[in-house]
Design an enzyme around this catalytic site. Structure first.
Site, PDB file in Angstrom:
ATOM      1  N   ASP A   1      -7.893  84.486  82.492  1.00  8.96           N
ATOM      2  CA  ASP A   1      -7.961  83.248  81.728  1.00  8.96           C
ATOM      3  C   ASP A   1      -6.894  83.352  80.634  1.00  8.96           C
ATOM      4  O   ASP A   1      -6.265  84.402  80.457  1.00  8.96           O
ATOM      5  CB  ASP A   1      -9.369  83.080  81.138  1.00  8.96           C
ATOM      6  CG  ASP A   1      -9.742  81.618  80.922  1.00  8.96           C
ATOM      7  OD1 ASP A   1      -8.825  80.767  80.863  1.00  8.96           O
ATOM      8  OD2 ASP A   1     -10.943  81.320  80.797  1.00  8.96           O
TER       9      ASP A   1
ATOM     10  N   HIS B   1     -12.947  80.419  74.142  1.00 11.99           N
ATOM     11  CA  HIS B   1     -11.807  79.878  73.399  1.00 11.99           C
ATOM     12  C   HIS B   1     -11.880  80.303  71.929  1.00 11.99           C
ATOM     13  O   HIS B   1     -10.850  80.443  71.269  1.00 11.99           O
ATOM     14  CB  HIS B   1     -11.791  78.343  73.459  1.00 11.99           C
ATOM     15  CG  HIS B   1     -11.374  77.801  74.779  1.00 11.99           C
ATOM     16  ND1 HIS B   1     -12.260  77.614  75.812  1.00 11.99           N
ATOM     17  CD2 HIS B   1     -10.161  77.401  75.238  1.00 11.99           C
ATOM     18  CE1 HIS B   1     -11.607  77.113  76.849  1.00 11.99           C
ATOM     19  NE2 HIS B   1     -10.336  76.984  76.539  1.00 11.99           N
TER      20      HIS B   1
END
Length: 361
Positions: A254, A183
């Site tokens: 993702d 992230h």
């Protein structure tokens, strides 16, 4: 085949901004024939509102419904809390040494999500927690060795897919040995190719054999596979996934807006690279970036940087999945939603877990 080169939107799953659709979101979903929506906590107030939102999204479908997806793993990774059964982390649940309990837990997750119109869960986590300092995965994993994780993967997939949800094995080729979180940065994986094949691949191979419908490619730098490109943009990584797991269904990235990718590549560049590398679908948190990606894909096909043949193959996988699993779609009848929450099965499962914790003390 119904899907064609005018339906590239089918290859994208995007987030939306709020608890109801904005006019521009309605236009984008409908006009671009978007493949799916991913929902987060900011899209949720209560189950009835969620079901109404999903019904309104599905009104915009073309022939087949959209994938309506969420991360609802149990433990700390849950998007919906109010009224939904809050299960323990999978690492803790797996310590009870009961695949049956894991199966039943995922039945509970699936039935509650399906009651609101969700049809795709981004789970189970197939990562092996080989690094105890790994906070990104941590207690989301089922265990610290391949055999333990493998033991529960089939139970999780069956629990979801026999109770109304498609499932997605993640995060290929294994995020459990890292310390960084994709992230925020690009994690480096120093695992050897031999270790990947003999350890990390085992849960993903199990997922493939268990007929999981999706696999998620992580944003990782795995030198043993490709020392120049992140796995989500690497042809070698997608080839490795297909060859090692014999998986023939949908591979999705993702979130393409994670800093592991976004800090290094533009939205447009990364979208085309991922498609060219071998992904079938792209995942975005924000519709503005999904729009940029879609425009870039169309331009790349026009300039022959992406072949029409490869795009039709991806569209074919998406169409097959929707035709086989979502063709009998019916809108959610909202007055009956409450029946699926706080069920006897959910109460029994939580009681079993709590009893086990009391016994340990």
């Amino acid at each position: 085949m119904r899907f064609n080169l005018d339906t590239y939107g089918q290859l994208i799953i995007s987030g939306i901004k709020g608890t109801s659709l904005l006019p521009e979101e309605v236009e984008f979903i409908k006009n671009e024939k978007l493949g799916g929506i991913i929902l987060f906590s900011h899209n949720f107030e209560d189950p009835a509102q969620l079901a109404e939102l999903v019904n309104n999204i599905q009104k915009l479908r073309d022939e087949y419904p959209l994938f309506i997806s969420v991360d609802q793993e149990g433990g700390r990774v849950v998007r919906f809390k109010k009224h939904f059964t809050q299960l323990p982390a999978m690492l803790d649940l797996a310590k009870l040494d009961s695949p049956k309990l894991v199966f039943e837990a995922h039945q509970v997750i699936a039935k509650e999500l399906a009651a609101c119109g969700i049809n795709l869960s981004f789970s189970p986590v197939c990562d092996i927690l080989t690094n105890p300092d790994n906070k990104a995965i941590g207690d989301r994993a089922y265990g610290t060795d391949a055999e333990t994780v493998e033991k529960y993967i089939s139970a999780a997939i069956r629990g979801l897919q026999t109770s109304g949800l498609l499932s997605c094995a993640k995060h290929f080729p294994g995020h459990g040995g890292t310390t960084q979180d994709s992230h925020f940065e690009l994690p480096l994986v120093k695992t050897t190719l031999a270790e990947l094949k003999s350890r990390e691949m085992i849960p993903f191979i199990k997922a493939s054999k268990s007929r999981v419908e999706f696999m998620m490619m992580a944003h990782l730098m795995v030198d043993a596979i490709d020392d120049k490109l992140p796995t989500s943009l690497s042809p070698r990584a997608y080839d490795f996934l297909r060859q090692e797991t014999k998986f023939t269904k949908i591979v999705i990235t993702d979130d393409m807006e994670m800093k592991a990718i976004a800090d290094r590549f533009s939205i447009e560049e990364a979208a085309v690279m991922a498609m060219k590398a071998g992904t079938d679908m792209l995942l975005y948190r924000f519709m503005e970036d999904a729009d940029k990606a879609l425009k870039a894909i169309r331009e790349a096909v026009k300039k022959r940087n992406l072949t029409k043949e490869s795009m039709l193959e991806k569209l074919g996988r998406v169409e097959r999945c929707k035709k086989e699993n979502l063709a009998n779609y019916q809108p959610i009848y909202i007055p009956k939603i409450a029946d699926e929450f706080n069920s006897p099965e959910a109460k029994k499962l939580l009681a079993q877990y709590q009893a086990s914790q009391t016994t340990k003390v």
